[in-house]
Design a protein around this motif. Structure first.
Motif, PDB file in Angstrom:
ATOM      1  N   LEU A 276      48.322   1.915 -17.270  1.00  0.00           N
ATOM      2  CA  LEU A 276      47.604   2.843 -16.615  1.00  0.00           C
ATOM      3  C   LEU A 276      47.796   4.209 -17.221  1.00  0.00           C
ATOM      4  O   LEU A 276      49.021   4.570 -17.058  1.00  0.00           O
ATOM      5  CB  LEU A 276      47.519   2.689 -15.034  1.00  0.00           C
ATOM      6  CG  LEU A 276      46.514   3.881 -14.616  1.00  0.00           C
ATOM      7  CD1 LEU A 276      45.091   3.493 -14.508  1.00  0.00           C
ATOM      8  CD2 LEU A 276      46.743   3.798 -12.973  1.00  0.00           C
ATOM      9  N   THR A 277      47.084   4.902 -17.747  1.00  0.00           N
ATOM     10  CA  THR A 277      47.421   6.485 -18.185  1.00  0.00           C
ATOM     11  C   THR A 277      46.511   7.364 -17.600  1.00  0.00           C
ATOM     12  O   THR A 277      45.382   7.106 -17.090  1.00  0.00           O
ATOM     13  CB  THR A 277      47.091   6.637 -19.731  1.00  0.00           C
ATOM     14  OG1 THR A 277      45.817   6.109 -20.201  1.00  0.00           O
ATOM     15  CG2 THR A 277      48.166   5.348 -20.333  1.00  0.00           C
ATOM     16  N   ARG A 278      47.013   8.501 -17.502  1.00  0.00           N
ATOM     17  CA  ARG A 278      46.516   9.805 -16.962  1.00  0.00           C
ATOM     18  C   ARG A 278      45.874  10.857 -17.808  1.00  0.00           C
ATOM     19  O   ARG A 278      46.816  11.259 -18.816  1.00  0.00           O
ATOM     20  CB  ARG A 278      47.226  10.371 -15.598  1.00  0.00           C
ATOM     21  CG  ARG A 278      46.366  11.313 -14.902  1.00  0.00           C
ATOM     22  CD  ARG A 278      47.519  12.014 -13.788  1.00  0.00           C
ATOM     23  NE  ARG A 278      46.781  13.023 -13.117  1.00  0.00           N
ATOM     24  CZ  ARG A 278      46.128  12.674 -11.902  1.00  0.00           C
ATOM     25  NH1 ARG A 278      45.833  11.619 -11.659  1.00  0.00           N
ATOM     26  NH2 ARG A 278      45.335  13.691 -11.228  1.00  0.00           N
ATOM     27  N   THR A 279      44.969  11.199 -17.817  1.00  0.00           N
ATOM     28  CA  THR A 279      44.420  12.143 -18.722  1.00  0.00           C
ATOM     29  C   THR A 279      43.686  13.436 -17.869  1.00  0.00           C
ATOM     30  O   THR A 279      43.787  13.256 -16.681  1.00  0.00           O
ATOM     31  CB  THR A 279      43.210  11.505 -19.833  1.00  0.00           C
ATOM     32  OG1 THR A 279      42.061  11.334 -19.167  1.00  0.00           O
ATOM     33  CG2 THR A 279      43.784  10.099 -20.520  1.00  0.00           C
ATOM     34  N   GLN A 280      43.273  14.424 -18.564  1.00  0.00           N
ATOM     35  CA  GLN A 280      42.741  15.379 -17.945  1.00  0.00           C
ATOM     36  C   GLN A 280      41.541  15.268 -17.198  1.00  0.00           C
ATOM     37  O   GLN A 280      40.924  15.611 -16.325  1.00  0.00           O
ATOM     38  CB  GLN A 280      42.475  16.852 -19.021  1.00  0.00           C
ATOM     39  CG  GLN A 280      43.720  17.506 -19.753  1.00  0.00           C
ATOM     40  CD  GLN A 280      43.405  18.305 -20.447  1.00  0.00           C
ATOM     41  OE1 GLN A 280      42.255  18.575 -21.181  1.00  0.00           O
ATOM     42  NE2 GLN A 280      44.148  19.477 -20.513  1.00  0.00           N
ATOM     43  N   SER A 281      40.770  14.051 -17.760  1.00  0.00           N
ATOM     44  CA  SER A 281      39.297  13.703 -17.324  1.00  0.00           C
ATOM     45  C   SER A 281      39.837  12.396 -16.152  1.00  0.00           C
ATOM     46  O   SER A 281      38.724  12.237 -15.594  1.00  0.00           O
ATOM     47  CB  SER A 281      38.546  13.404 -18.551  1.00  0.00           C
ATOM     48  OG  SER A 281      39.194  12.204 -19.036  1.00  0.00           O
ATOM     49  N   GLY A 282      40.869  11.959 -16.126  1.00  0.00           N
ATOM     50  CA  GLY A 282      40.902  11.043 -15.143  1.00  0.00           C
ATOM     51  C   GLY A 282      41.858   9.822 -15.657  1.00  0.00           C
ATOM     52  O   GLY A 282      42.641  10.277 -16.828  1.00  0.00           O
TER      53      GLY A 282
ATOM     54  N   ALA B  65      41.031  -4.549 -30.115  1.00  0.00           N
ATOM     55  CA  ALA B  65      40.482  -3.079 -30.289  1.00  0.00           C
ATOM     56  C   ALA B  65      41.183  -2.278 -29.659  1.00  0.00           C
ATOM     57  O   ALA B  65      41.134  -0.954 -29.825  1.00  0.00           O
ATOM     58  CB  ALA B  65      39.030  -3.254 -29.835  1.00  0.00           C
ATOM     59  N   GLY B  66      42.203  -2.497 -28.792  1.00  0.00           N
ATOM     60  CA  GLY B  66      43.057  -1.677 -28.161  1.00  0.00           C
ATOM     61  C   GLY B  66      42.118  -0.874 -27.055  1.00  0.00           C
ATOM     62  O   GLY B  66      42.220   0.586 -26.869  1.00  0.00           O
ATOM     63  N   THR B  67      41.110  -1.483 -26.309  1.00  0.00           N
ATOM     64  CA  THR B  67      40.318  -0.751 -25.656  1.00  0.00           C
ATOM     65  C   THR B  67      40.933  -0.013 -24.492  1.00  0.00           C
ATOM     66  O   THR B  67      41.830  -0.326 -23.703  1.00  0.00           O
ATOM     67  CB  THR B  67      39.331  -1.815 -24.828  1.00  0.00           C
ATOM     68  OG1 THR B  67      38.649  -2.738 -25.744  1.00  0.00           O
ATOM     69  CG2 THR B  67      38.098  -1.280 -24.231  1.00  0.00           C
ATOM     70  N   ARG B  68      40.258   1.243 -24.238  1.00  0.00           N
ATOM     71  CA  ARG B  68      40.543   1.916 -22.949  1.00  0.00           C
ATOM     72  C   ARG B  68      39.281   2.240 -22.191  1.00  0.00           C
ATOM     73  O   ARG B  68      38.352   2.541 -22.445  1.00  0.00           O
ATOM     74  CB  ARG B  68      41.274   3.322 -23.444  1.00  0.00           C
ATOM     75  CG  ARG B  68      42.369   3.139 -24.390  1.00  0.00           C
ATOM     76  CD  ARG B  68      42.664   4.683 -25.066  1.00  0.00           C
ATOM     77  NE  ARG B  68      43.683   5.268 -23.900  1.00  0.00           N
ATOM     78  CZ  ARG B  68      43.955   6.561 -24.042  1.00  0.00           C
ATOM     79  NH1 ARG B  68      43.570   7.181 -25.138  1.00  0.00           N
ATOM     80  NH2 ARG B  68      44.702   6.947 -23.189  1.00  0.00           N
ATOM     81  N   LEU B  69      39.600   1.968 -20.699  1.00  0.00           N
ATOM     82  CA  LEU B  69      38.598   2.125 -19.978  1.00  0.00           C
ATOM     83  C   LEU B  69      38.732   2.755 -18.717  1.00  0.00           C
ATOM     84  O   LEU B  69      39.796   3.085 -18.054  1.00  0.00           O
ATOM     85  CB  LEU B  69      38.185   0.668 -19.434  1.00  0.00           C
ATOM     86  CG  LEU B  69      37.861  -0.701 -20.237  1.00  0.00           C
ATOM     87  CD1 LEU B  69      37.849  -1.860 -19.764  1.00  0.00           C
ATOM     88  CD2 LEU B  69      36.363  -0.403 -20.891  1.00  0.00           C
TER      89      LEU B  69
END
Length: 241
Positions: A206-212, A221-225
């Motif tokens: 679980l990663t945190r970005t500026q958008s959420g 595919a290394g999918t990020r959801l």
């Protein structure tokens, strides 16, 4: 070549006759008995010890679902393949550990494929050798009935009225809601968003970005959801556990 003993269960004699003819053309199968309802199927199974049971669903007295539930609960159960004119029992069929689900009129190629799968160690028997079984989501589409095994599913995503199952063979549209999938397979699928369920075995981080928050999957595919704020804590708790 190993010969598989097959029990045919159907309340209609013409249907039993057709299955028998199809099986007689296959070198590795032998019909060991026939039954006309679920109660008789249990009796014949106890007497003849079939490897595979071809089971109708709607029959007088004990129906195919109840009979299959008793058969697959045995210590060394036969593989059960449902052969029915109704395609709306598919999800229920795999909840009772059926190996496959064929819609009448059963085609020879479809039966041969189902028998090949059933000839391997079936899922109830494999519990003696593996810690987990391999359930499937059963999808009805224009091509018939398709099984998407849970260990091959990466995630499920809802868009308008359809849900897309994304797996190692591509994508499959299904008419189950995410809620139905979550209720049926909650031990395998984790809610990360109102529109998304992910397979727990492929959830990597679980990663945190500026958008959420984003869920990182371990698929090729290394999918990020996207993960909603409402579900971020649950995802984090699962990963930490």
């Amino acid at each position: 070549m190993t010969e598989h003993r097959v029990l045919i269960v159907d309340d209609e004699a013409p249907a039993r006759d057709r299955l028998r003819r199809l099986l007689e053309a296959m070198e590795d199968c032998r019909v060991c008995a026939e039954a006309g309802n679920g109660t008789e199927a249990l009796e014949k199974a106890a007497e003849h010890r079939p490897d595979i049971v071809l089971m109708d669903v709607r029959m007088p007295g004990m129906d195919g679902m109840d009979a299959a539930r008793e058969l697959t609960a045995q210590a060394t159960p036969p593989a059960v393949i449902f052969c029915t004119a109704y395609d709306d029992y598919a999800l229920s069929a795999f909840r009772v550990d059926a190996t496959d689900y064929l819609v009448k009129p059963v085609r020879r190629e479809a039966l041969a494929s189902a028998l090949t799968r059933a000839g391997r160690v079936n899922r109830p028997q494999s519990r003696q050798f593996a810690p987990q079984d391999n359930p499937a989501i059963v999808v009805r589409n224009q091509a018939g009935v398709e099984r998407v095994e849970l260990d091959r599913l990466y995630y499920a995503s809802a868009d308008n009225k359809y849900v897309t199952l994304v797996h190692d063979r591509g994508e499959t549209l299904c008419d189950y809601s995410l809620r139905e999938l979550e209720q049926a397979h909650g031990e395998h699928l984790l809610r990360i968003h109102r529109h998304t369920l992910v397979n727990r075995r492929y959830l990597e981080a679980l990663t945190r970005t500026q958008s959420g928050h984003l869920a990182q999957l371990s698929d090729p595919a290394g999918t990020r959801l996207r993960v909603s704020r409402r579900h971020a804590t649950g995802v984090r708790d699962y990963l930490e556990s």
